[in-house]
Design a protein around this motif. Sequence first.
Motif, PDB file in Angstrom:
ATOM      1  N   PRO A   1       0.819  -1.233   0.000  1.00 14.95           N
ATOM      2  CA  PRO A   1       0.000   0.000   0.000  1.00 14.95           C
ATOM      3  C   PRO A   1       0.846   1.275   0.000  1.00 14.95           C
ATOM      4  CG  PRO A   1      -0.889  -1.587   1.557  1.00 14.95           C
ATOM      5  CD  PRO A   1       0.447  -2.121   1.121  1.00 14.95           C
TER       6      PRO A   1
ATOM      7  N   HIS B   1      -5.888   9.123  -4.192  1.00 14.90           N
ATOM      8  CA  HIS B   1      -6.726   7.917  -4.134  1.00 14.90           C
ATOM      9  C   HIS B   1      -6.956   7.358  -5.539  1.00 14.90           C
ATOM     10  CE1 HIS B   1      -7.651   7.498   0.070  1.00 14.90           C
ATOM     11  NE2 HIS B   1      -7.979   8.773   0.172  1.00 14.90           N
TER      12      HIS B   1
ATOM     13  N   ILE C   1      -3.665  -0.268  -9.020  1.00 12.44           N
ATOM     14  CA  ILE C   1      -4.284  -1.584  -8.852  1.00 12.44           C
ATOM     15  C   ILE C   1      -4.872  -2.048 -10.183  1.00 12.44           C
ATOM     16  CG2 ILE C   1      -6.124  -2.864  -7.687  1.00 12.44           C
ATOM     17  CD1 ILE C   1      -5.707  -0.996  -5.267  1.00 12.44           C
TER      18      ILE C   1
ATOM     19  N   LEU D   1      -0.623  -6.537  -6.590  1.00  8.83           N
ATOM     20  CA  LEU D   1      -1.700  -6.856  -5.648  1.00  8.83           C
ATOM     21  C   LEU D   1      -2.365  -8.202  -5.923  1.00  8.83           C
ATOM     22  CD1 LEU D   1      -3.295  -5.991  -3.188  1.00  8.83           C
ATOM     23  CD2 LEU D   1      -4.856  -4.729  -4.702  1.00  8.83           C
TER      24      LEU D   1
ATOM     25  N   LEU E   1      -2.564 -11.024  -2.971  1.00  6.90           N
ATOM     26  CA  LEU E   1      -3.834 -11.554  -2.478  1.00  6.90           C
ATOM     27  C   LEU E   1      -3.911 -13.064  -2.692  1.00  6.90           C
ATOM     28  CD1 LEU E   1      -6.202  -8.709  -3.708  1.00  6.90           C
ATOM     29  CD2 LEU E   1      -5.512  -9.179  -1.355  1.00  6.90           C
TER      30      LEU E   1
ATOM     31  N   ALA F   1      -8.799  -7.869  -5.627  1.00  8.36           N
ATOM     32  CA  ALA F   1      -8.039  -6.662  -5.970  1.00  8.36           C
ATOM     33  C   ALA F   1      -8.974  -5.590  -6.498  1.00  8.36           C
ATOM     34  CB  ALA F   1      -6.974  -6.998  -7.006  1.00  8.36           C
TER      35      ALA F   1
ATOM     36  N   ARG G   1     -12.014  -5.075  -5.661  1.00  8.32           N
ATOM     37  CA  ARG G   1     -12.739  -4.448  -4.546  1.00  8.32           C
ATOM     38  C   ARG G   1     -11.894  -3.362  -3.884  1.00  8.32           C
ATOM     39  NH1 ARG G   1     -14.763  -9.799  -3.847  1.00  8.32           N
ATOM     40  NH2 ARG G   1     -13.086 -10.348  -2.393  1.00  8.32           N
ATOM     41  N   GLN G   2     -10.601  -3.627  -3.727  1.00  3.83           N
ATOM     42  CA  GLN G   2      -9.734  -2.597  -3.153  1.00  3.83           C
ATOM     43  C   GLN G   2      -9.630  -1.388  -4.074  1.00  3.83           C
ATOM     44  OE1 GLN G   2      -6.020  -3.617  -1.342  1.00  3.83           O
ATOM     45  NE2 GLN G   2      -6.697  -5.664  -0.718  1.00  3.83           N
TER      46      GLN G   2
ATOM     47  N   GLU H   1     -12.690   0.730  -3.577  1.00  4.35           N
ATOM     48  CA  GLU H   1     -12.681   1.478  -2.315  1.00  4.35           C
ATOM     49  C   GLU H   1     -11.920   2.789  -2.454  1.00  4.35           C
ATOM     50  OE1 GLU H   1     -11.028  -1.186   0.536  1.00  4.35           O
ATOM     51  OE2 GLU H   1     -12.777  -2.546   0.525  1.00  4.35           O
ATOM     52  N   HIS H   2     -10.798   2.753  -3.134  1.00  3.03           N
ATOM     53  CA  HIS H   2     -10.022   3.988  -3.317  1.00  3.03           C
ATOM     54  C   HIS H   2     -10.732   4.940  -4.282  1.00  3.03           C
ATOM     55  CE1 HIS H   2      -6.441   3.337  -0.926  1.00  3.03           C
ATOM     56  NE2 HIS H   2      -6.479   2.059  -1.279  1.00  3.03           N
TER      57      HIS H   2
ATOM     58  N   THR I   1     -13.005   2.046 -12.382  1.00  6.52           N
ATOM     59  CA  THR I   1     -13.472   0.787 -11.808  1.00  6.52           C
ATOM     60  C   THR I   1     -14.557   0.123 -12.639  1.00  6.52           C
ATOM     61  OG1 THR I   1     -15.044   2.013 -10.424  1.00  6.52           O
ATOM     62  CG2 THR I   1     -12.901   1.512  -9.463  1.00  6.52           C
TER      63      THR I   1
END
Length: 339
Positions: A179, A217, A224, A253, A257, A300, A302-303, A306-307, A335
């Motif tokens: 991160p 962000h 990612i 990532l 994971l 990955a 999903r992360q 989130e950002h 995304t």
Amino acid sequence: MTVTGFTRFPPFIDDLARSESGRLLHAEFERRWPETTDQLVGIARYALLPAGKLLRPMMTLHAAEAVGGSPSRVLPAALGMEYLHVATLVHDDIIDADTLRRGRPAVPVAFGIPSAIVVGDHLIFTAFQSIVESGVTAPPGHVAAAVAALAEAGRDLCRGQMLETQLVGDLDAGARWYPEMIRLKTGALFRAVCHVGALLGGADPQLAAGLARYGEHLGIAFQIRDDLLSYVATPEQTGKPATSDLNNGRPTLPLLLAYDAATDTARVELMAVLHRRGAGPGDVEWVAALLDEVDAVQAARRQMAEHAEQALAELTALTPSASADVLTGIAHWMTSETA
């Protein structure tokens, strides 16, 4: 849900490139970097053109306009953001020994490593010059703040690159430091392009800081996404070899994971793949099967989402406008399933 359908230039980015801002950027790149017998300029032109998505300079223009500034006045600085980005790609291709960039020979391959180093440095210095050029009409102090923001991002980027080098082949350390590494290596430049645009557009420090956080962000989400592309897109779509990350032992990532979710036996094998730099028969296929088995791609994703959501939250301080809509659209594109 499996991530499929990745394309290099999805519809949203196509539309953005055809917008008034996109046409302005493309025309200015051609004007400032003409075909020439000057070797330095010629190699820089090869590195810059044909241009990629121009996402970073586009964000600079729209960050400026979203706070009430004039995109045309910020245009040189926006170009500068692409200069810095491309300089990092040229230097990355030296570090990683990648031979392909944007579907053709990388600059170090086409012109040699010494020339590639010099051209990358030239583009970095030109980026700072571009901010000064845009600052003629900026409020007092904003040019210095913009230069400082870009310099800070450059230092962070270097720290991120060194950290990534330290993590090569080490999935245990990668899980801890990934991160921070992508925040520095990719988030910092996205932070700067928005911060610089907002400052030169005349934003007050609080609003400019909010756009900087939006950019950071979004940059993390973008990294990612880039990690995912190695496993869900073709070299023709990404413009670089599909095996690049494995060949360099890079702990992206999806690999981290997968390592976290895998059996002990699979963990040992995954570490072995990284240590031999993905050179064994069937390594790429085995890694792809493992990612699918433990659903690492979706985790990955999903992360990444989130950002992107955290980035969107920073835009609520903006007055509604077409440029604010573009910044929102970029976060949604990042995304989207077809991104």
